[in-house]
Design a protein around this motif. Structure first.
Motif, PDB file in Angstrom:
ATOM      1  N   LEU A  52       3.515  -7.437  -4.038  1.00 34.41           N
ATOM      2  CA  LEU A  52       4.386  -8.803  -5.223  1.00 34.41           C
ATOM      3  C   LEU A  52       5.081  -7.662  -6.377  1.00 34.41           C
ATOM      4  CD1 LEU A  52       1.247 -10.613  -4.534  1.00 34.41           C
ATOM      5  CD2 LEU A  52       3.623 -11.183  -4.199  1.00 34.41           C
ATOM      6  N   ARG A  53       4.609  -6.703  -7.205  1.00 32.06           N
ATOM      7  CA  ARG A  53       4.664  -5.768  -8.690  1.00 32.06           C
ATOM      8  C   ARG A  53       6.054  -5.477  -7.844  1.00 32.06           C
ATOM      9  NH1 ARG A  53       0.652  -8.560  -7.829  1.00 32.06           N
ATOM     10  NH2 ARG A  53      -0.648  -6.664  -6.715  1.00 32.06           N
ATOM     11  N   LEU A  54       7.141  -5.309  -7.018  1.00 36.41           N
ATOM     12  CA  LEU A  54       7.974  -4.604  -7.437  1.00 36.41           C
ATOM     13  C   LEU A  54       9.602  -5.215  -7.846  1.00 36.41           C
ATOM     14  CD1 LEU A  54       9.236  -1.879  -5.614  1.00 36.41           C
ATOM     15  CD2 LEU A  54      10.581  -3.720  -3.621  1.00 36.41           C
ATOM     16  N   ASN A  55       9.301  -6.153  -8.384  1.00 35.15           N
ATOM     17  CA  ASN A  55      10.180  -7.295  -9.181  1.00 35.15           C
ATOM     18  C   ASN A  55      10.413  -8.365  -9.063  1.00 35.15           C
ATOM     19  OD1 ASN A  55      11.841  -8.548  -6.864  1.00 35.15           O
ATOM     20  ND2 ASN A  55      12.995  -6.582  -6.665  1.00 35.15           N
ATOM     21  N   GLU A  56      11.104  -9.033 -10.109  1.00 37.31           N
ATOM     22  CA  GLU A  56      10.817 -10.885  -9.809  1.00 37.31           C
ATOM     23  C   GLU A  56      12.175 -11.144  -9.380  1.00 37.31           C
ATOM     24  OE1 GLU A  56       9.700 -13.758 -13.970  1.00 37.31           O
ATOM     25  OE2 GLU A  56       8.319 -11.966 -13.218  1.00 37.31           O
ATOM     26  N   PRO A  57      12.342 -12.040  -8.271  1.00 40.08           N
ATOM     27  CA  PRO A  57      13.007 -12.109  -7.117  1.00 40.08           C
ATOM     28  C   PRO A  57      13.960 -12.948  -8.551  1.00 40.08           C
ATOM     29  CG  PRO A  57      11.627 -12.670  -6.377  1.00 40.08           C
ATOM     30  CD  PRO A  57      11.043 -11.850  -7.029  1.00 40.08           C
TER      31      PRO A  57
END
Ligand code: FAD
Ligand code: AMP
Lengths: 311, 249
Positions: free
Chosen positions: B178-183
């Motif tokens: 979840l913390r990889l990026n914010e789409p």
């Protein structure tokens, strides 16, 4: 039937997930062997040999196995698997990373995160964030399974298994472990704690999360958890996340503070024995699963609660 | 460098799914469907890598019914260049998806395959690891940071104890946490432009993959409901109940 349980450990200690996985193996029935793959992990093998119901512990050691890289451990498990009816691992990040790799190499469909054993080939597993329980029967020759640790008790001591050395195999040369930043804490482990105190978005900042949630956890001797919103906002580390896509917990007491109760959060805590919710919105969905709900502002309620708990 | 992103069409995360009355399967008629949230993160990561000049082409792949085209169009609108739809009405288990994905990867020869860590319908958390195994590639699962160079990819992973970093030879498989990026939100002009991007069709037979399920669904049921609780008036009452009634303190 002989079942192989993959032990989770850090080369020094056996992780508690393994104890719950052995209980799941007992429910399936048959001989239980445990594989300890690591480096200089003799103490782990000895601990595994003392678990009730385990008859053989296989130890594979080597530098390539030290950090749990799936690329190196999976071929080892695959080589051993021919002699087993079932291969089990805890549904922790370790087991979830490793076991599907094993299953694919064996051309077997893994059964993820079982919560009950119906028969040696039939298992129950939650799907759709735990809103539904599916019972599935496997038609594969070897059953490859990850185990939801909260659904099975930890096995006790009492065993005296034989310890056998097995060849650890070579480094696959695909990946390298660079390092880890592990959360250090004197509190109990979240997945197995008797009491969990979790904070949500309402805490507002990392400072307030620490100032409000941690003293309550310390007072109760509890582990600290968090909602995804609190983790995403940086109030708490990622390994605190409770829920469908984080950790599943089932403590004796779960205290949800400033958490609304989204289905993804409930998926990770609704099997707790007693649930307390503190939320200022009396309509918050968390109250539908809470045994005791307290409507109020957490910033005044929690300090009061700490006081009321006394010494 | 070419990247493949795997996107699954799943029931929207806001829908509370229930079993059918006969318990044969879940009730999904008329349920809102969306791209699996972890796959949005996967597409976003690929697009960011392209924007950073590290990736030249992004191919979005989806397996399943005709309507997966919508999911692929969303990926194209987010920034994927091309789409491949392996169209089938068959029930696809993670092992079958991994085999199809392997076959697509062998045709397309990407250096990186990005998937979600978990589909929020089956909650299996398997396809990425299985695909890596079948291709003989390294895997970086549950990624919260991805550093790509021409030779390798460094992945920071969300693990139970905190974070861990691994370096993988290319080609490799990465699954997103979840913390990889914010789409990003897709903008209307991009949705229009996505309609013109190529979307190729394949069948499971084209890829030579047997997708016969290995598991039989015996039944589905609703989990036991919790007894309705009570609201307490104040902290003193809460502590008293926890001590004398629940006996957990
Ligand atoms: C793919 C996917 C996976 C997900 N996985 C997870 C997961 O594993 N775990 C998880 O938790 N979530 C997960 N989520 C997110 C989930 O849907 C919710 O967004 C999240 O749980 C909300 O967190 P929250 O309750 O802290 O925040 P909110 O929903 O914003 O709730 C905050 C609550 O605090 C209350 N409040 C505010 N101020 C105060 C105050 N002063 N005193 C008392 N109460 C107050 C409010 O009334 C509100 O109820 C996932 C979502 C997706 C899409
Ligand atoms: N039918 C599918 N089509 C495309 N990608 C898929 C499909 N099923 C699973 N995936 C990918 O695999 C990931 C993990 O899925 P799962 O192993 O089913 O939890 C998803 O996040 C997707 O990236």
């Amino acid at each position: 039937m002989t079942i192989l349980v993959i032990a989770e450990h850090d080369n020094k200690e056996l992780k508690s997930g393994t104890l719950h996985t052995v209980t799941a193996a007992q429910k399936i029935g048959g001989d239980i062997h445990v594989l300890v793959a690591g480096n200089n992990c003799g103490a782990v093998a000895e601990a595994a040999a003392k678990l009730a119901g385990v008859s053989v512990v296989k130890v594979a050691e080597g530098a390539a196995l030290e950090h749990g890289l799936a690329e190196n451990i999976a071929p080892l498990v695959v080589k051993l698997a021919a002699g087993y009816s079932h291969v089990l691992a805890p549904a922790t990040t370790y087991g979830k990373n490793l076991l599907p790799r094993v299953a694919a190499l064996l051309d077997v469909m893994q059964i993820s995160e079982i919560s009950a054993v119906e028969a040696a080939d039939t298992f129950v597993r939650p799907i759709y964030a735990g809103n539904v329980l599916a019972t599935v029967k496997s038609n594969d020759p070897i059953k490859v399974i990850t185990v939801r640790t909260t659904a099975f008790d930890a096995v006790g001591p009492g065993g005296s298994a034989d310890i056998e050395k097995v060849d650890g195999g070579a480094d696959a040369g695909l990946s390298r472990f660079d390092g880890a930043e592990l959360t250090v804490s004197d509190r109990p482990e979240l997945a197995s704690a008797r009491i969990v105190v979790s904070g949500g978005r309402a805490l507002g900042s990392a400072e307030q999360f620490q100032a409000v949630i941690e003293p309550l956890a310390d007072k109760l001797g509890a582990a600290v958890g968090a909602s995804r919103a609190a983790v995403d906002a940086g109030y708490a580390p990622n390994d605190y996340q409770v829920g469908q896509t984080g950790k599943v917990v089932a403590p004796q007491l779960y205290v949800a503070v400033g958490i609304s109760g989204a289905i993804q959060h409930l998926a990770g805590m609704k099997d707790s024995k007693v649930i307390v919710a503190i939320n200022k919105d009396e309509e918050a969905p968390i109250f539908q699963v809470a045994d005791y709900g307290l409507v109020g502002d957490l910033f005044s309620v929690v300090p009061e609660l700490i006081q009321a708990l006394g010494d | 460098m070419k990247v493949i992103v795997a996107v699954k069409r799943v029931v929207d995360f806001n829908v509370k799914v229930r079993p059918k009355t006969d318990g044969s399967d879940v009730e999904l008629a008329n349920a809102k469907m969306s791209m699996n949230p972890f796959d949005e993160i996967a597409v976003e990561e690929a697009v960011r890598l392209k924007e950073a000049g590290k990736v030249t082409e992004i191919v979005a792949v989806s397996m399943g019914v005709k309507a997966c085209e919508e999911t692929l169009r969303t990926a194209l609108a987010m920034g994927a260049d091309r789409a491949v739809h392996v169209e089938t009405d068959a029930v696809l288990e993670p092992l079958a998806v991994a085999k199809l994905l392997k076959a697509v990867a062998e045709k397309e020869q990407p250096q990186l395959l990005i998937l979600g860590k978990q589909a929020i319908d089956d909650d299996a958390n398997q396809v990425g690891q299985m695909t890596a195994a079948l291709l003989g590639w390294a895997q970086g699962t549950f990624a919260s940071k991805v550093g790509l160079s021409s030779e390798n990819v460094q992945v920071m992973r969300e693990v139970d104890g905190g974070l861990e970093t691994v370096t993988l030879n290319l080609p490799a498989v990465v699954t997103t946490d979840l913390r990889l990026n914010e789409p990003r939100f897709v903008k209307l002009p991009n949705i229009m432009a996505a309609k013109k991007k190529p979307l190729d069709k394949l069948t499971t037979a084209d890829l030579g993959v047997d997708v016969t399920p290995r598991l039989t669904l015996v039944n589905v049921a609703e989990p036991a409901k919790r007894q309705a609780g009570v609201k307490v008036a104040n902290v003193a009452e809460l502590v008293a109940k926890l001590k004398s009634e629940a006996k957990v303190l």
